[in-house]
Design a protein around this motif. Structure first.
Motif, PDB file in Angstrom:
ATOM      1  N   GLN A 102       0.825  -1.200   0.000  1.00  0.00           N
ATOM      2  CA  GLN A 102       0.000   0.000   0.000  1.00  0.00           C
ATOM      3  C   GLN A 102       0.865   1.259   0.000  1.00  0.00           C
ATOM      4  O   GLN A 102       0.496   2.254  -0.623  1.00  0.00           O
ATOM      5  CB  GLN A 102      -0.918   0.008   1.208  1.00  0.00           C
ATOM      6  CG  GLN A 102      -2.037  -1.004   1.104  1.00  0.00           C
ATOM      7  CD  GLN A 102      -2.890  -1.031   2.360  1.00  0.00           C
ATOM      8  OE1 GLN A 102      -2.496  -0.536   3.399  1.00  0.00           O
ATOM      9  NE2 GLN A 102      -4.051  -1.632   2.254  1.00  0.00           N
ATOM     10  N   ILE A 103       1.986   1.182   0.699  1.00  0.00           N
ATOM     11  CA  ILE A 103       2.869   2.348   0.730  1.00  0.00           C
ATOM     12  C   ILE A 103       3.461   2.599  -0.648  1.00  0.00           C
ATOM     13  O   ILE A 103       3.532   3.749  -1.100  1.00  0.00           O
ATOM     14  CB  ILE A 103       3.966   2.159   1.794  1.00  0.00           C
ATOM     15  CG1 ILE A 103       3.339   2.153   3.184  1.00  0.00           C
ATOM     16  CG2 ILE A 103       5.022   3.252   1.682  1.00  0.00           C
ATOM     17  CD1 ILE A 103       4.294   1.810   4.294  1.00  0.00           C
ATOM     18  N   ASN A 104       3.849   1.520  -1.332  1.00  0.00           N
ATOM     19  CA  ASN A 104       4.397   1.682  -2.679  1.00  0.00           C
ATOM     20  C   ASN A 104       3.365   2.265  -3.642  1.00  0.00           C
ATOM     21  O   ASN A 104       3.693   3.118  -4.464  1.00  0.00           O
ATOM     22  CB  ASN A 104       4.900   0.344  -3.205  1.00  0.00           C
ATOM     23  CG  ASN A 104       6.155  -0.108  -2.511  1.00  0.00           C
ATOM     24  OD1 ASN A 104       6.904   0.704  -1.977  1.00  0.00           O
ATOM     25  ND2 ASN A 104       6.389  -1.410  -2.515  1.00  0.00           N
ATOM     26  N   VAL A 105       2.132   1.830  -3.540  1.00  0.00           N
ATOM     27  CA  VAL A 105       1.072   2.353  -4.400  1.00  0.00           C
ATOM     28  C   VAL A 105       0.840   3.832  -4.108  1.00  0.00           C
ATOM     29  O   VAL A 105       0.662   4.635  -5.035  1.00  0.00           O
ATOM     30  CB  VAL A 105      -0.236   1.546  -4.219  1.00  0.00           C
ATOM     31  CG1 VAL A 105      -1.397   2.209  -4.931  1.00  0.00           C
ATOM     32  CG2 VAL A 105      -0.042   0.128  -4.716  1.00  0.00           C
ATOM     33  N   ALA A 106       0.871   4.216  -2.848  1.00  0.00           N
ATOM     34  CA  ALA A 106       0.687   5.625  -2.485  1.00  0.00           C
ATOM     35  C   ALA A 106       1.825   6.486  -3.037  1.00  0.00           C
ATOM     36  O   ALA A 106       1.583   7.593  -3.534  1.00  0.00           O
ATOM     37  CB  ALA A 106       0.608   5.764  -0.967  1.00  0.00           C
ATOM     38  N   ILE A 107       3.033   5.992  -2.967  1.00  0.00           N
ATOM     39  CA  ILE A 107       4.188   6.747  -3.479  1.00  0.00           C
ATOM     40  C   ILE A 107       4.108   6.891  -4.999  1.00  0.00           C
ATOM     41  O   ILE A 107       4.336   7.983  -5.546  1.00  0.00           O
ATOM     42  CB  ILE A 107       5.507   6.071  -3.052  1.00  0.00           C
ATOM     43  CG1 ILE A 107       5.681   6.195  -1.535  1.00  0.00           C
ATOM     44  CG2 ILE A 107       6.698   6.683  -3.777  1.00  0.00           C
ATOM     45  CD1 ILE A 107       6.819   5.381  -0.980  1.00  0.00           C
ATOM     46  N   VAL A 108       3.780   5.810  -5.685  1.00  0.00           N
ATOM     47  CA  VAL A 108       3.663   5.859  -7.143  1.00  0.00           C
ATOM     48  C   VAL A 108       2.536   6.797  -7.559  1.00  0.00           C
ATOM     49  O   VAL A 108       2.692   7.592  -8.490  1.00  0.00           O
ATOM     50  CB  VAL A 108       3.444   4.436  -7.715  1.00  0.00           C
ATOM     51  CG1 VAL A 108       3.052   4.480  -9.173  1.00  0.00           C
ATOM     52  CG2 VAL A 108       4.691   3.596  -7.523  1.00  0.00           C
ATOM     53  N   THR A 109       1.404   6.740  -6.864  1.00  0.00           N
ATOM     54  CA  THR A 109       0.276   7.627  -7.164  1.00  0.00           C
ATOM     55  C   THR A 109       0.663   9.079  -6.977  1.00  0.00           C
ATOM     56  O   THR A 109       0.362   9.936  -7.820  1.00  0.00           O
ATOM     57  CB  THR A 109      -0.931   7.276  -6.275  1.00  0.00           C
ATOM     58  OG1 THR A 109      -1.268   5.918  -6.477  1.00  0.00           O
ATOM     59  CG2 THR A 109      -2.115   8.160  -6.597  1.00  0.00           C
ATOM     60  N   TYR A 110       1.344   9.381  -5.878  1.00  0.00           N
ATOM     61  CA  TYR A 110       1.789  10.751  -5.617  1.00  0.00           C
ATOM     62  C   TYR A 110       2.725  11.233  -6.729  1.00  0.00           C
ATOM     63  O   TYR A 110       2.596  12.356  -7.207  1.00  0.00           O
ATOM     64  CB  TYR A 110       2.486  10.821  -4.260  1.00  0.00           C
ATOM     65  CG  TYR A 110       2.967  12.206  -3.915  1.00  0.00           C
ATOM     66  CD1 TYR A 110       2.099  13.125  -3.339  1.00  0.00           C
ATOM     67  CD2 TYR A 110       4.272  12.601  -4.168  1.00  0.00           C
ATOM     68  CE1 TYR A 110       2.523  14.404  -3.030  1.00  0.00           C
ATOM     69  CE2 TYR A 110       4.699  13.875  -3.868  1.00  0.00           C
ATOM     70  CZ  TYR A 110       3.823  14.772  -3.294  1.00  0.00           C
ATOM     71  OH  TYR A 110       4.255  16.037  -3.009  1.00  0.00           O
ATOM     72  N   CYS A 111       3.648  10.372  -7.143  1.00  0.00           N
ATOM     73  CA  CYS A 111       4.591  10.747  -8.202  1.00  0.00           C
ATOM     74  C   CYS A 111       3.874  10.980  -9.528  1.00  0.00           C
ATOM     75  O   CYS A 111       4.169  11.955 -10.233  1.00  0.00           O
ATOM     76  CB  CYS A 111       5.663   9.680  -8.361  1.00  0.00           C
ATOM     77  SG  CYS A 111       6.798   9.575  -6.973  1.00  0.00           S
ATOM     78  N   LEU A 112       2.934  10.117  -9.879  1.00  0.00           N
ATOM     79  CA  LEU A 112       2.195  10.288 -11.133  1.00  0.00           C
ATOM     80  C   LEU A 112       1.365  11.565 -11.134  1.00  0.00           C
ATOM     81  O   LEU A 112       1.321  12.288 -12.134  1.00  0.00           O
ATOM     82  CB  LEU A 112       1.296   9.074 -11.386  1.00  0.00           C
ATOM     83  CG  LEU A 112       2.004   7.797 -11.815  1.00  0.00           C
ATOM     84  CD1 LEU A 112       1.019   6.647 -11.863  1.00  0.00           C
ATOM     85  CD2 LEU A 112       2.681   7.983 -13.151  1.00  0.00           C
ATOM     86  N   VAL A 113       0.724  11.855 -10.015  1.00  0.00           N
ATOM     87  CA  VAL A 113      -0.070  13.089  -9.923  1.00  0.00           C
ATOM     88  C   VAL A 113       0.838  14.306 -10.009  1.00  0.00           C
ATOM     89  O   VAL A 113       0.506  15.299 -10.660  1.00  0.00           O
ATOM     90  CB  VAL A 113      -0.917  13.086  -8.632  1.00  0.00           C
ATOM     91  CG1 VAL A 113      -1.527  14.450  -8.376  1.00  0.00           C
ATOM     92  CG2 VAL A 113      -2.006  12.046  -8.730  1.00  0.00           C
ATOM     93  N   SER A 114       1.991  14.245  -9.399  1.00  0.00           N
ATOM     94  CA  SER A 114       2.937  15.360  -9.476  1.00  0.00           C
ATOM     95  C   SER A 114       3.425  15.567 -10.909  1.00  0.00           C
ATOM     96  O   SER A 114       3.559  16.709 -11.366  1.00  0.00           O
ATOM     97  CB  SER A 114       4.130  15.109  -8.558  1.00  0.00           C
ATOM     98  OG  SER A 114       3.714  15.042  -7.227  1.00  0.00           O
ATOM     99  N   ILE A 115       3.693  14.484 -11.619  1.00  0.00           N
ATOM    100  CA  ILE A 115       4.132  14.584 -13.016  1.00  0.00           C
ATOM    101  C   ILE A 115       3.022  15.175 -13.879  1.00  0.00           C
ATOM    102  O   ILE A 115       3.270  16.054 -14.708  1.00  0.00           O
ATOM    103  CB  ILE A 115       4.561  13.198 -13.542  1.00  0.00           C
ATOM    104  CG1 ILE A 115       5.858  12.766 -12.860  1.00  0.00           C
ATOM    105  CG2 ILE A 115       4.731  13.216 -15.056  1.00  0.00           C
ATOM    106  CD1 ILE A 115       6.235  11.320 -13.106  1.00  0.00           C
TER     107      ILE A 115
END
Length: 67
Positions: A1-14
């Motif tokens: 879940q932590i990895n998914v949250a980090i990836v989601t945050y990065c994609l939204v930032s991009i």
């Protein structure tokens, strides 16, 4: 879940950087989570000015005809 949250945050930032959106990451995540089944493009979805006004929302939403 932590990895998914980090990836989601990065994609939204991009996405926010590429589309040059002046909204916080939290606000973008709220907009995207409220319109998961909406067929509107991300660019159009994030460029709308007022998300507090319910009348502005389109009813262009995915409909399942199960029965």
């Amino acid at each position: 879940q932590i990895n998914v949250a980090i990836v989601t945050y990065c994609l939204v930032s991009i996405i926010a950087k590429d589309l040059k959106i002046n909204r916080s990451t939290y606000e973008i995540l709220q907009i995207l989570s409220a319109s998961l089944l909406d067929k509107t493009s991300i660019n159009e979805l994030l460029m709308k000015s007022d998300y507090n006004n319910i009348n502005e929302h389109n009813t262009n939403q995915l409909v399942f005809n199960l029965f």
